[in-house]
Write a protein that holds these residues in place. Structure first.
Motif, PDB file in Angstrom:
ATOM      1  N   LEU A  29       0.807  -1.222   0.000  1.00 31.05           N
ATOM      2  CA  LEU A  29       0.000   0.000   0.000  1.00 31.05           C
ATOM      3  C   LEU A  29       0.841   1.273   0.000  1.00 31.05           C
ATOM      4  N   ARG A  30       1.884   1.333   0.813  1.00 30.50           N
ATOM      5  CA  ARG A  30       2.644   2.572   0.935  1.00 30.50           C
ATOM      6  C   ARG A  30       4.081   2.408   0.460  1.00 30.50           C
ATOM      7  N   GLY A  31       4.301   1.728  -0.656  1.00 29.58           N
ATOM      8  CA  GLY A  31       5.643   1.588  -1.213  1.00 29.58           C
ATOM      9  C   GLY A  31       6.054   0.134  -1.304  1.00 29.58           C
ATOM     10  N   TYR A  32       7.310  -0.120  -0.957  1.00 29.92           N
ATOM     11  CA  TYR A  32       7.829  -1.486  -0.996  1.00 29.92           C
ATOM     12  C   TYR A  32       7.678  -2.145   0.360  1.00 29.92           C
ATOM     13  N   LYS A  33       7.670  -3.460   0.355  1.00 28.75           N
ATOM     14  CA  LYS A  33       7.534  -4.222   1.595  1.00 28.75           C
ATOM     15  C   LYS A  33       8.828  -4.069   2.403  1.00 28.75           C
ATOM     16  N   MET A  34       8.714  -3.478   3.573  1.00 33.72           N
ATOM     17  CA  MET A  34       9.871  -3.107   4.372  1.00 33.72           C
ATOM     18  C   MET A  34      10.729  -4.310   4.746  1.00 33.72           C
ATOM     19  N   SER A  35      10.117  -5.432   5.050  1.00 36.93           N
ATOM     20  CA  SER A  35      10.898  -6.606   5.450  1.00 36.93           C
ATOM     21  C   SER A  35      11.784  -7.095   4.310  1.00 36.93           C
ATOM     22  N   GLU A  36      11.323  -6.986   3.068  1.00 43.61           N
ATOM     23  CA  GLU A  36      12.140  -7.396   1.931  1.00 43.61           C
ATOM     24  C   GLU A  36      13.316  -6.456   1.729  1.00 43.61           C
ATOM     25  N   VAL A  37      13.062  -5.157   1.828  1.00 43.98           N
ATOM     26  CA  VAL A  37      14.141  -4.183   1.670  1.00 43.98           C
ATOM     27  C   VAL A  37      15.177  -4.367   2.777  1.00 43.98           C
ATOM     28  N   ASP A  38      14.717  -4.569   4.007  1.00 48.37           N
ATOM     29  CA  ASP A  38      15.637  -4.797   5.121  1.00 48.37           C
ATOM     30  C   ASP A  38      16.484  -6.040   4.888  1.00 48.37           C
ATOM     31  N   TRP A  39      15.859  -7.103   4.372  1.00 53.96           N
ATOM     32  CA  TRP A  39      16.582  -8.347   4.124  1.00 53.96           C
ATOM     33  C   TRP A  39      17.672  -8.135   3.079  1.00 53.96           C
ATOM     34  N   VAL A  40      17.339  -7.455   1.981  1.00 56.14           N
ATOM     35  CA  VAL A  40      18.322  -7.212   0.921  1.00 56.14           C
ATOM     36  C   VAL A  40      19.460  -6.338   1.448  1.00 56.14           C
ATOM     37  N   MET A  41      19.132  -5.302   2.200  1.00 53.97           N
ATOM     38  CA  MET A  41      20.185  -4.429   2.736  1.00 53.97           C
ATOM     39  C   MET A  41      21.088  -5.199   3.693  1.00 53.97           C
ATOM     40  N   GLN A  42      20.524  -6.075   4.494  1.00 55.63           N
ATOM     41  CA  GLN A  42      21.322  -6.878   5.418  1.00 55.63           C
ATOM     42  C   GLN A  42      22.245  -7.819   4.641  1.00 55.63           C
ATOM     43  N   ARG A  43      21.712  -8.460   3.596  1.00 53.60           N
ATOM     44  CA  ARG A  43      22.533  -9.360   2.784  1.00 53.60           C
ATOM     45  C   ARG A  43      23.667  -8.612   2.095  1.00 53.60           C
ATOM     46  N   LEU A  44      23.369  -7.442   1.532  1.00 53.27           N
ATOM     47  CA  LEU A  44      24.406  -6.673   0.851  1.00 53.27           C
ATOM     48  C   LEU A  44      25.449  -6.173   1.841  1.00 53.27           C
ATOM     49  N   GLY A  45      25.022  -5.762   3.021  1.00 52.21           N
ATOM     50  CA  GLY A  45      25.973  -5.334   4.043  1.00 52.21           C
ATOM     51  C   GLY A  45      26.882  -6.470   4.461  1.00 52.21           C
ATOM     52  N   HIS A  46      26.320  -7.655   4.621  1.00 52.72           N
ATOM     53  CA  HIS A  46      27.113  -8.832   4.987  1.00 52.72           C
ATOM     54  C   HIS A  46      28.118  -9.161   3.882  1.00 52.72           C
ATOM     55  N   GLU A  47      27.678  -9.100   2.648  1.00 57.67           N
ATOM     56  CA  GLU A  47      28.566  -9.380   1.514  1.00 57.67           C
ATOM     57  C   GLU A  47      29.700  -8.357   1.448  1.00 57.67           C
ATOM     58  N   LEU A  48      29.387  -7.083   1.656  1.00 53.24           N
ATOM     59  CA  LEU A  48      30.429  -6.054   1.655  1.00 53.24           C
ATOM     60  C   LEU A  48      31.428  -6.278   2.783  1.00 53.24           C
ATOM     61  N   GLU A  95      32.242  -9.119   4.194  1.00 50.22           N
ATOM     62  CA  GLU A  95      33.076 -10.269   3.841  1.00 50.22           C
ATOM     63  C   GLU A  95      34.144  -9.884   2.822  1.00 50.22           C
ATOM     64  N   LEU A  96      33.751  -9.112   1.806  1.00 53.28           N
ATOM     65  CA  LEU A  96      34.710  -8.703   0.787  1.00 53.28           C
ATOM     66  C   LEU A  96      35.796  -7.803   1.366  1.00 53.28           C
ATOM     67  N   ARG A  97      35.412  -6.872   2.225  1.00 55.17           N
ATOM     68  CA  ARG A  97      36.417  -5.994   2.845  1.00 55.17           C
ATOM     69  C   ARG A  97      37.371  -6.781   3.737  1.00 55.17           C
ATOM     70  N   ASP A  98      36.837  -7.751   4.480  1.00 56.70           N
ATOM     71  CA  ASP A  98      37.710  -8.597   5.302  1.00 56.70           C
ATOM     72  C   ASP A  98      38.684  -9.383   4.432  1.00 56.70           C
ATOM     73  N   ARG A  99      38.197  -9.890   3.309  1.00 60.84           N
ATOM     74  CA  ARG A  99      39.063 -10.658   2.411  1.00 60.84           C
ATOM     75  C   ARG A  99      40.142  -9.772   1.801  1.00 60.84           C
ATOM     76  N   VAL A 100      39.777  -8.569   1.387  1.00 62.84           N
ATOM     77  CA  VAL A 100      40.769  -7.635   0.829  1.00 62.84           C
ATOM     78  C   VAL A 100      41.818  -7.302   1.882  1.00 62.84           C
ATOM     79  N   ALA A 101      41.378  -7.028   3.109  1.00 67.80           N
ATOM     80  CA  ALA A 101      42.336  -6.707   4.176  1.00 67.80           C
ATOM     81  C   ALA A 101      43.272  -7.883   4.439  1.00 67.80           C
ATOM     82  N   MET A 102      42.741  -9.105   4.442  1.00 66.36           N
ATOM     83  CA  MET A 102      43.569 -10.288   4.667  1.00 66.36           C
ATOM     84  C   MET A 102      44.586 -10.444   3.534  1.00 66.36           C
ATOM     85  N   LEU A 103      44.173 -10.266   2.290  1.00 63.08           N
ATOM     86  CA  LEU A 103      45.084 -10.396   1.157  1.00 63.08           C
ATOM     87  C   LEU A 103      46.147  -9.302   1.169  1.00 63.08           C
TER      88      LEU A 103
END
Length: 110
Positions: free
Chosen positions: A63-82, A84-92
């Motif tokens: 009704l009022r835009g996008y489903k908040m739980s889906e947006v939160d889930w995607v943002m959490q997944r992308l944050g986790h992926e970022l 992990e990538l930053r940790d890997r770059v720092a380790m390398l």
């Protein structure tokens, strides 16, 4: 007056029959049937999210835009992926510096 009331009643009845017939024949006008409650069309791969994956993300419209739980889930997944990538770059980078291999500053974006 009675004749006019009968005509009005017949017109309403004919309109209702036409509407019901059109609703049965054409359905609700949706291409796909609605998703069951609690499900989401939002998809991301389990690992190694790419830019194309993020560009292809769609959210369920409510009704009022996008489903908040889906947006939160995607943002959490992308944050986790970022993270992990930053940790890997720092380790390398740490391994390269320990091995005495120079790190090219241009490839790091500096």
């Amino acid at each position: 007056m009675t004749t006019m009331l009968i005509y009005l009643l017949v017109m309403v009845l004919v309109g209702a029959v036409v509407f019901l017939l059109a609703a049965v024949v054409f359905g609700r006008g949706e291409e796909l049937e609605p998703l069951p409650p609690g499900t989401s069309p939002t998809r991301l791969p389990a690992e190694d999210v790419t830019g194309a994956d993020v560009a292809g993300v769609t959210f369920q419209v409510v009704l009022r835009g996008y489903k908040m739980s889906e947006v939160d889930w995607v943002m959490q997944r992308l944050g986790h992926e970022l993270d992990e990538l930053r940790d890997r770059v720092a380790m390398l980078e740490r391994r390269c510096s320990e091995a005495g291999v120079p790190i090219d500053q241009e490839t790091q974006g500096q």
